[in-house]
Scaffold this motif. Structure first.
Motif, short mmCIF file in Angstrom:
data_model
loop_
_atom_site.label_atom_id
_atom_site.label_comp_id
_atom_site.label_asym_id
_atom_site.label_seq_id
_atom_site.Cartn_x
_atom_site.Cartn_y
_atom_site.Cartn_z
N GLU B 391 -6.19 -49.70 -12.03
CA GLU B 391 -6.93 -49.23 -13.20
C GLU B 391 -8.18 -48.46 -12.79
O GLU B 391 -8.83 -48.82 -11.81
CB GLU B 391 -7.38 -50.42 -14.06
CG GLU B 391 -6.30 -50.97 -14.93
CD GLU B 391 -6.80 -52.11 -15.81
OE1 GLU B 391 -7.96 -52.05 -16.24
OE2 GLU B 391 -6.01 -53.02 -16.09
N GLY B 392 -8.49 -47.43 -13.57
CA GLY B 392 -9.83 -46.84 -13.44
C GLY B 392 -9.92 -45.44 -12.87
O GLY B 392 -11.01 -44.98 -12.57
N SER B 393 -8.81 -44.72 -12.66
CA SER B 393 -8.93 -43.38 -12.10
C SER B 393 -9.15 -42.34 -13.21
O SER B 393 -8.90 -42.60 -14.38
CB SER B 393 -7.68 -43.03 -11.32
OG SER B 393 -6.64 -42.67 -12.20
N TRP B 394 -9.61 -41.14 -12.83
CA TRP B 394 -9.85 -40.08 -13.82
C TRP B 394 -8.53 -39.61 -14.44
O TRP B 394 -8.49 -39.17 -15.58
CB TRP B 394 -10.61 -38.91 -13.19
CG TRP B 394 -9.84 -38.16 -12.13
CD1 TRP B 394 -9.84 -38.42 -10.80
CD2 TRP B 394 -8.96 -37.06 -12.34
NE1 TRP B 394 -9.00 -37.56 -10.14
CE2 TRP B 394 -8.45 -36.70 -11.06
CE3 TRP B 394 -8.54 -36.33 -13.44
CZ2 TRP B 394 -7.56 -35.66 -10.88
CZ3 TRP B 394 -7.64 -35.29 -13.27
CH2 TRP B 394 -7.15 -34.96 -12.00
N LYS B 395 -7.43 -39.71 -13.66
CA LYS B 395 -6.12 -39.29 -14.20
C LYS B 395 -5.71 -40.20 -15.36
O LYS B 395 -5.14 -39.76 -16.35
CB LYS B 395 -5.05 -39.34 -13.09
CG LYS B 395 -5.11 -38.15 -12.16
CD LYS B 395 -3.97 -38.15 -11.18
CE LYS B 395 -4.37 -38.89 -9.91
NZ LYS B 395 -3.35 -38.90 -8.87
N GLN B 396 -6.04 -41.48 -15.21
CA GLN B 396 -5.75 -42.43 -16.31
C GLN B 396 -6.59 -42.12 -17.53
O GLN B 396 -6.12 -42.21 -18.67
CB GLN B 396 -6.00 -43.85 -15.84
CG GLN B 396 -4.98 -44.32 -14.82
CD GLN B 396 -5.40 -45.62 -14.17
OE1 GLN B 396 -6.09 -46.43 -14.76
NE2 GLN B 396 -4.98 -45.82 -12.94
N ALA B 397 -7.86 -41.74 -17.29
CA ALA B 397 -8.74 -41.37 -18.42
C ALA B 397 -8.17 -40.16 -19.15
O ALA B 397 -8.22 -40.07 -20.38
CB ALA B 397 -10.14 -41.07 -17.91
N LEU B 398 -7.60 -39.24 -18.35
CA LEU B 398 -7.01 -38.03 -18.94
C LEU B 398 -5.81 -38.40 -19.82
O LEU B 398 -5.64 -37.87 -20.92
CB LEU B 398 -6.58 -37.09 -17.81
CG LEU B 398 -6.55 -35.60 -18.15
CD1 LEU B 398 -7.95 -35.11 -18.47
CD2 LEU B 398 -5.98 -34.81 -16.97
N ILE B 399 -4.97 -39.30 -19.32
CA ILE B 399 -3.81 -39.75 -20.10
C ILE B 399 -4.29 -40.43 -21.38
O ILE B 399 -3.76 -40.20 -22.47
CB ILE B 399 -2.91 -40.70 -19.27
CG1 ILE B 399 -2.22 -39.91 -18.16
CG2 ILE B 399 -1.86 -41.37 -20.17
CD1 ILE B 399 -1.29 -40.74 -17.30
N LEU B 400 -5.33 -41.25 -21.24
CA LEU B 400 -5.89 -41.96 -22.40
C LEU B 400 -6.38 -40.95 -23.44
O LEU B 400 -6.14 -41.11 -24.65
CB LEU B 400 -7.04 -42.85 -21.94
CG LEU B 400 -7.36 -44.06 -22.81
CD1 LEU B 400 -6.17 -44.98 -22.92
CD2 LEU B 400 -8.54 -44.82 -22.25
N PHE B 401 -7.05 -39.91 -22.97
CA PHE B 401 -7.53 -38.87 -23.88
C PHE B 401 -6.33 -38.20 -24.57
O PHE B 401 -6.35 -37.95 -25.78
CB PHE B 401 -8.36 -37.85 -23.08
CG PHE B 401 -8.89 -36.73 -23.93
CD1 PHE B 401 -9.91 -36.96 -24.83
CD2 PHE B 401 -8.37 -35.44 -23.83
CE1 PHE B 401 -10.41 -35.93 -25.62
CE2 PHE B 401 -8.85 -34.41 -24.61
CZ PHE B 401 -9.87 -34.65 -25.51
N GLY B 402 -5.28 -37.94 -23.78
CA GLY B 402 -4.07 -37.32 -24.33
C GLY B 402 -3.44 -38.20 -25.40
O GLY B 402 -2.94 -37.69 -26.42
N ILE B 403 -3.48 -39.50 -25.21
CA ILE B 403 -2.93 -40.45 -26.19
C ILE B 403 -3.68 -40.31 -27.52
O ILE B 403 -3.07 -40.24 -28.59
CB ILE B 403 -3.05 -41.89 -25.65
CG1 ILE B 403 -2.04 -42.11 -24.52
CG2 ILE B 403 -2.84 -42.92 -26.75
CD1 ILE B 403 -2.28 -43.39 -23.72
N TYR B 404 -5.01 -40.24 -27.43
CA TYR B 404 -5.83 -40.09 -28.64
C TYR B 404 -5.52 -38.77 -29.33
O TYR B 404 -5.39 -38.69 -30.55
CB TYR B 404 -7.33 -40.16 -28.30
CG TYR B 404 -7.85 -41.58 -28.23
CD1 TYR B 404 -7.68 -42.33 -27.07
CD2 TYR B 404 -8.47 -42.17 -29.31
CE1 TYR B 404 -8.14 -43.64 -26.99
CE2 TYR B 404 -8.94 -43.48 -29.24
CZ TYR B 404 -8.77 -44.21 -28.09
OH TYR B 404 -9.21 -45.50 -28.02
#
Lengths: 45, 630
Positions: B391-404
């Motif tokens: 958990e915790g990489s910028w790529k995951q944050a990007l996916i999270l943003f994409g989900i929103y």
């Protein structure tokens, strides 16, 4: 059945009864719906 | 000889949103009520009591803020029904106090004239005279009173000035009914009113020759600027989101820890058995799983209160009107949809301020697609598995943003389609929004409002969620298995058997019966998925959520189909993610939708549509992905 099972089952049945009552009882609340929206609430005027 | 007790006369307060009506109500009755700086603070009739200078008791009604009595929106409808004595259990008012903002007299007098036309005795509360005078307006209350034929009381309700004068105006006998002399043209009442107000303002509310730019005007030239206005809006919303997610984590962890400790304490007090399991695994875990979101709800309402009270929320709605129009909605849908990012329940409740019934229903329909905070534990579990990292990489944050973004864009597209299918309005609805002067937030009222909302959420958790937790516990517990293994016990339970039965249904999405069971349990509340999958795959929960999710990921990444193929591939995870983005897995939301839409038909329709949509989207993702070789 021990007392814990009886108590737990009573809680479950009681909850089911409350939910059934709440679903079945006629709603006294007025909805906040407007008119002609097709939601089934008739406008009084 | 017995005498029939005299019924106290009823005084109704009516006025445009943001005219200070609720402040006057509070000052008269001593009740605390929310005061906002945005349309539609009062959406229900509030009742209080006061005494006139002769000590005579009066019932006081605080009617919803509205711009007219055309009954276009729920708040206008309630106000009109209350004034005409059609509202159940509410007496027809004997006197109406029309509260107007003296600095926006032209607009506010429209409603006052309509009230006078109803043939009720009226008093005009000319509020915010200080703001009007600061802007250079020269008011003549005596002239206003003479022209309207009703008493006029200049006031500064916020500072408590004029309340005594208003109470004097509530003396018996009430003023006589004024005649609507302006209604000369029977065909167009609105034109008659407008002409009369223009003449009246020339006589009694003269503006200086040169318009002075107030501080609000100067701020608006930046905050409503076609470019900088948007920059400011994005910055404000980003700060709100960041604060909600970062500040809330501290109290959330505390609540989580306290509930865990409480569960452990109960466990230590009782012998193992069904009732202990019901208390610890069903009630404490179920209700606690929802209560843990209380800090986020409180923070969201604190920020909404701040933005409303300062006057910025109206500007945000004004800016968003154009964007919302693309989805067939108006700026008034912005606040409910924005609130839904924290939780769909307050979002759905906030739709009451929307004038158009159809627009309101569409907003309610798509609100649960704004990714709420309850989805986050599932996203935090699944997203790292897609990328095969911690958990915790910028790529995951990007996916999270994409989900929103995906949820929001889909909500807008569906809103557009649905709005088109519902057809045009029977009556024309205008997006009319007051842009009040900026002012310092009223902390006392904001905090009371936050407490009210927080308590409403806790009450919901203590009733509906409590009941659902008990039923869900029964489904995952009975019939009982002889096995000590929790995974086997769940497989033997009613929920496990249902999961087995539905395996053919979920298999095309890439899931087996065990995942299907976990998905089924999450229809009560999404976050239950994480604990269910932990139970099914026999993962020991730890005190640290991140560690628990890491253990679950380790375990399920090794899970296989009977033929040895891995069960959770990145494609399966994407399919699961898509399902959670779209499915309506929140029974309390469905209950609130049924109440707000006035029909279970809409709530069930929404549930079926969203779940069906989630299934189809997930199916397409998995099958297309498989065809492409993922």
């Amino acid at each position: 059945m021990d007392w814990q099972t009886i108590t737990a089952l009573s809680c479950v049945l009681g909850t089911l009864a409350v939910f059934a009552y709440r679903i079945a009882r006629p709603s006294g609340k007025k909805s906040g719906c407007g008119k002609s929206c097709g939601c089934g609430v008739e406008k009084k005027r | 000889m017995s005498t029939v007790p005299e019924v106290p006369p009823t005084v109704a307060l009516v006025g445009n949103p943001n005219s200070g009506k609720s402040t006057i109500f509070n000052a008269l009755t001593g009740k605390n009520q929310r005061v906002g700086n945005f349309a539609g603070v009062t959406v229900e009739v509030k009742v209080g009591e006061t005494y006139n200078p002769h000590g005579k008791k009066l019932h006081v009604l605080d009617l919803p803020g509205c711009y007219s009595l055309r009954a276009n929106s729920p708040d206008e409808k309630i106000a009109l029904e209350a004034l005409t004595g059609q509202l159940p259990k509410t007496a027809k008012p004997d006197l109406v106090v029309c509260v107007v903002d003296a600095s926006n007299l032209e607009r506010h007098l429209q409603l006052a004239l309509q009230v006078i036309e109803l043939g009720l005795p009226c008093v005009l509360a000319l509020n915010m005279v200080d703001v009007a005078e600061k802007s250079g307006l020269r008011l003549d209350p005596a002239k206003l009173s003479e022209e309207l034929g009703i008493p006029v009381v200049p006031m500064q309700a916020k500072a408590g000035k004029g309340i005594t004068d208003l109470k004097q105006a509530l003396r018996h006998p009430f003023p006589p009914v004024s005649e609507a002399t302006w209604l000369a043209n029977a065909e167009s009442d609105e034109n008659d009113r407008r002409d009369f107000i223009a003449r009246l303002c020339e006589l009694a509310a003269r503006r200086p020759d040169s318009q002075q730019r107030t501080l609000s005007d100067k701020l608006d030239s930046f905050l409503l600027h076609p470019f900088f206005g948007w920059v400011a809006l994005v910055a404000v919303m980003f700060c709100v989101f960041w604060a909600i997610f970062s500040f809330a984590s501290i109290p959330m962890d505390l609540i989580d820890g306290a509930l865990g400790g409480f569960g452990g304490w109960v466990e230590s007090l009782m012998q193992p058995g069904d009732f202990r399991s019901l208390l610890v695994d069903g009630i404490i875990a179920g209700v606690g799983g929802v209560l843990v979101f209380l800090p986020q709800i409180i923070l969201l309402f604190l920020f909404i209160g701040l933005l409303e009270s300062s006057g910025y929320m109206s500007r945000a709605a004004f800016l968003m009107d154009g964007v919302m129009a693309k989805a067939g909605l108006s700026g008034k849908s912005f606040l409910p949809l924005f609130s839904s990012f924290a939780c769909a329940i307050p979002g759905v409740m906030a739709t009451r301020t929307i004038d158009s019934a159809k627009e309101r229903l569409v907003t309610i329909f798509v609100a649960p697609w704004m990714s709420c905070s309850a989805r986050l534990p599932v996203y935090f579990l699944v997203v790292p598995l897609i990328l095969g990292e911690k958990e915790g990489s910028w790529k995951q944050a990007l996916i999270l943003f994409g989900i929103y973004v995906l949820g929001t864009v889909t909500a807008f597209v569906v809103a557009r389609v649905l709005r088109g299918r519902l057809g045009p309005e029977a009556t024309t609805s205008h997006f009319m929004l007051e842009l009040p002067s900026y002012r310092m937030p009223q902390w006392g009222y904001i905090l009371r409002h936050v407490l009210d909302r927080g308590w409403a959420f806790v009450r919901k958790a203590g009733t509906v969620i409590l009941g659902l937790s008990i039923l869900l516990w029964a489904l995952v517990t009975y019939p009982k298995s002889d096995s000590e293994d929790p995974g086997e016990a769940l497989a033997h339970s009613a929920m496990g058997r249902i999961g087995e039965v539905i395996e053919p249904v979920v298999k095309p999405l890439g899931f087996d019966g065990r995942t299907g069971t976990a998905i089924l349990t999450s229809f009560a509340a999404r976050e239950v998925f994480v604990s269910s999958i932990g139970i099914i795959f026999s993962v020991e929960e730890t005190d640290d959520d991140v560690e628990t999710r890491s253990l679950i990921r380790d375990k399920i990444s090794k899970a296989t189909w009977p033929d040895g193929r891995p069960l959770f591939t990145p494609l399966t995870m994407v399919s699961l993610l898509v399902f959670f983005i779209y499915a309506l897995q929140c029974l309390p939301t469905t209950a609130v939708v049924a109440r707000e839409a006035g029909s279970w038909k809409w709530a069930i329709g929404q549930f079926v549509f969203m779940s069906g949509f989630a299934y189809l989207a997930s199916l397409i993702v998995f099958q297309v992905g498989r065809l492409m070789g993922f």
